[in-house]
Enzyme design. Structure first.
Site, PDB file in Angstrom:
ATOM      1  N   GLN A   1      23.669  -6.188  55.755  1.00 35.06           N
ATOM      2  CA  GLN A   1      23.761  -4.864  56.370  1.00 35.06           C
ATOM      3  C   GLN A   1      22.356  -4.347  56.676  1.00 35.06           C
ATOM      4  O   GLN A   1      21.491  -4.337  55.802  1.00 35.06           O
ATOM      5  CB  GLN A   1      24.505  -3.912  55.410  1.00 35.06           C
ATOM      6  CG  GLN A   1      24.739  -2.519  55.960  1.00 35.06           C
ATOM      7  CD  GLN A   1      25.729  -2.501  57.135  1.00 35.06           C
ATOM      8  OE1 GLN A   1      26.664  -3.285  57.190  1.00 35.06           O
ATOM      9  NE2 GLN A   1      25.501  -1.594  58.065  1.00 35.06           N
TER      10      GLN A   1
ATOM     11  N   LYS B   1      34.146  -2.051  55.945  1.00 36.71           N
ATOM     12  CA  LYS B   1      34.299  -3.504  56.148  1.00 36.71           C
ATOM     13  C   LYS B   1      35.176  -4.076  55.041  1.00 36.71           C
ATOM     14  O   LYS B   1      36.052  -4.908  55.300  1.00 36.71           O
ATOM     15  CB  LYS B   1      32.919  -4.178  56.173  1.00 36.71           C
ATOM     16  CG  LYS B   1      32.178  -3.907  57.469  1.00 36.71           C
ATOM     17  CD  LYS B   1      30.691  -4.215  57.438  1.00 36.71           C
ATOM     18  CE  LYS B   1      30.046  -3.716  58.736  1.00 36.71           C
ATOM     19  NZ  LYS B   1      28.608  -3.785  58.775  1.00 36.71           N
TER      20      LYS B   1
ATOM     21  N   ASP C   1      27.638 -11.795  62.383  1.00 35.03           N
ATOM     22  CA  ASP C   1      27.044 -10.690  63.146  1.00 35.03           C
ATOM     23  C   ASP C   1      26.497 -11.166  64.493  1.00 35.03           C
ATOM     24  O   ASP C   1      26.183 -10.348  65.351  1.00 35.03           O
ATOM     25  CB  ASP C   1      25.856 -10.107  62.354  1.00 35.03           C
ATOM     26  CG  ASP C   1      26.166  -8.768  61.712  1.00 35.03           C
ATOM     27  OD1 ASP C   1      26.991  -8.026  62.265  1.00 35.03           O
ATOM     28  OD2 ASP C   1      25.563  -8.474  60.668  1.00 35.03           O
TER      29      ASP C   1
END
Ligand code: GUN
Length: 284
Positions: A96, A52, A119
Site C-alpha cells: 500500500q 480490500k 497492482d
C-alpha cells in the site's frame, strides 16, 4: 441529458461475477490469496486496506495483512516481499502506498515478483501495458476502462485528455487509451493554457487531487468526464477533482464522487488476484 456513471453498481456486478469465478476455480483446487503490506499508520491507507480485506472476504479470496512499523528498514521490507514471493500459497502481493520517506518505494515495487504484482506497478508489467501485451493493468485505469465498456463509450479516434501524470493513474492511462486508438493529451501542473486543452477533450480524465478544480467553463458540451479525485473538504465531505454540481449540466457522461471510479479500483484488484491465481496454477 447527462448520464451519471454508476461505478458502485458496475463494481457490484463485477464482484458478483468474480465471486462465482472464485467458487469455480476453488473446485479445481485453486485458492486465490492476496497479501497486503502496509507501512506506518496513514489513516486513508488504513481505510483502503480495510476495504480490500472486506472485498476479499465477500468474493472468497484468502487474505493476509502485514502492518509494519514506520521505522522498518528497507532491508526488512524487501525481506518480507521476498518471503511472500517465495510462498506458493500467495498469488498476489500489494504494497500500500504511500510508505515513509526513508524507504525506497520504487525498489520495493521492483522486488515484487511480476507474476504476483496485482497492482501492475512493476516496470516489466508497465512495459507490457505500453506494448499492448497481456499483463496486470493498474487497478484504477483498468476500472475506468471497464466503465467505458459498460457504458458503450468507444475511445476509437476520440480525443482523451488526461489531467495528472502519476505512476499509479495518469501514466498507465496513457497506454490504456492509446491501446484503444484514442488520441491522447496529458496535462500536468506545468501545462500552460490548461483550459485550451481541456476544452478540446471528448473524454476528460482528471486525477490531480485538487477539490473541485475542473469547472464547467473548462469542458466541451457533451464531454465524458471521469473524476479520479478523492478529496475531503473542510467540512469532512468527500469530493472529487471536478465541480460536479455545475459540470454535470454540460457533460454528456460524468462520474460522481463517491460512487464513481473509487469502487471500480477494488473490483479490478480482486480481478487481478484471481487472474494471478489462475496464471500461477496454469501448468499444475
Ligand atoms: N495507494 C493509493 N492507491 C493505491 C493503489 O491502487 N495501490 C497501492 N498499492 N497503493 C495505493
Amino acid at each position: 441529458m447527462t448520464t451519471i456513471i454508476n461505478g458502485k453498481k458496475v463494481s457490484q456486478k463485477i464482484r458478483e461475477e468474480l465471486k462465482e469465478e472464485c467458487e469455480e476455480i476453488k473446485k479445481q483446487g485453486i485458492i486465490p490469496k492476496l497479501a497486503v503490506i502496509m507501512v506506518g499508520d496513514n489513516p486513508a491507507s488504513k481505510v483502503y486496506v480495510r476495504n480490500k480485506n472486506k472485498a476479499c472476504q465477500e468474493i472468497g479470496i484468502e487474505y493476509e495483512e502485514y502492518f509494519l512499523k514506520s521505522e522498518i528498514t528497507q532491508e526488512k521490507l524487501i525481506e518480507l516481499i521476498e518471503d511472500l514471493n517465495n510462498r506458493k500459497d500467495i498469488n498476489g502481493i500489494l504494497l500500500q502506498s504511500p510508505i515513509p520517506n526513508h524507504l525506497d518505494i520504487n525498489e520495493a515495487f521492483r522486488k515484487i515478483s511480476p507474476e504476483k504484482d496485482v497492482d501492475g506497478f512493476h516496470p516489466a508489467n508497465v512495459g507490457k501495458l505500453i506494448l499492448n501485451q497481456d499483463t496486470f493493468v493498474s487497478c484504477t485505469p483498468y476500472g475506468i476502462m471497464k466503465l467505458f465498456a459498460e457504458y458503450n463509450i468507444d475511445l476509437n479516434g476520440k480525443h482523451v485528455v488526461i489531467l495528472g501524470r502519476s505512476n499509479i493513474v495518469g501514466k498507465p492511462l496513457i497506454a490504456c487509451c492509446l491501446n484503444r486508438n484514442a488520441t491522447v493529451t496529458v496535462c500536468h501542473s506545468k501545462t500552460e493554457n490548461l483550459e485550451e486543452h481541456t476544452k478540446k477533450a471528448d473524454i476528460l480524465i482528471v486525477a490531480i487531487g485538487k477539490a473541485n478544480f475542473v469547472k464547467k467553463e473548462m469542458i466541451k458540451d457533451g464531454a465524458v468526464i471521469i473524476d479520479v479525485g478523492i478529496n475531503r473538504t473542510d467540512e469532512g465531505k468527500l469530493t472529487g477533482d471536478v465541480d460536479f454540481e455545475n459540470v454535470k449540466d454540460v457533460a454528456g457522461y460524468i462520474t460522481p464522487v463517491p460512487g464513481g471510479v473509487g469502487p471500480m479500483t477494488i473490483a479490478m484488484l480482486m480481478n487481478n488476484v484471481i487472474k494471478a491465481a489462475r496464471l500461477q496454477n496454469k501448468n499444475n
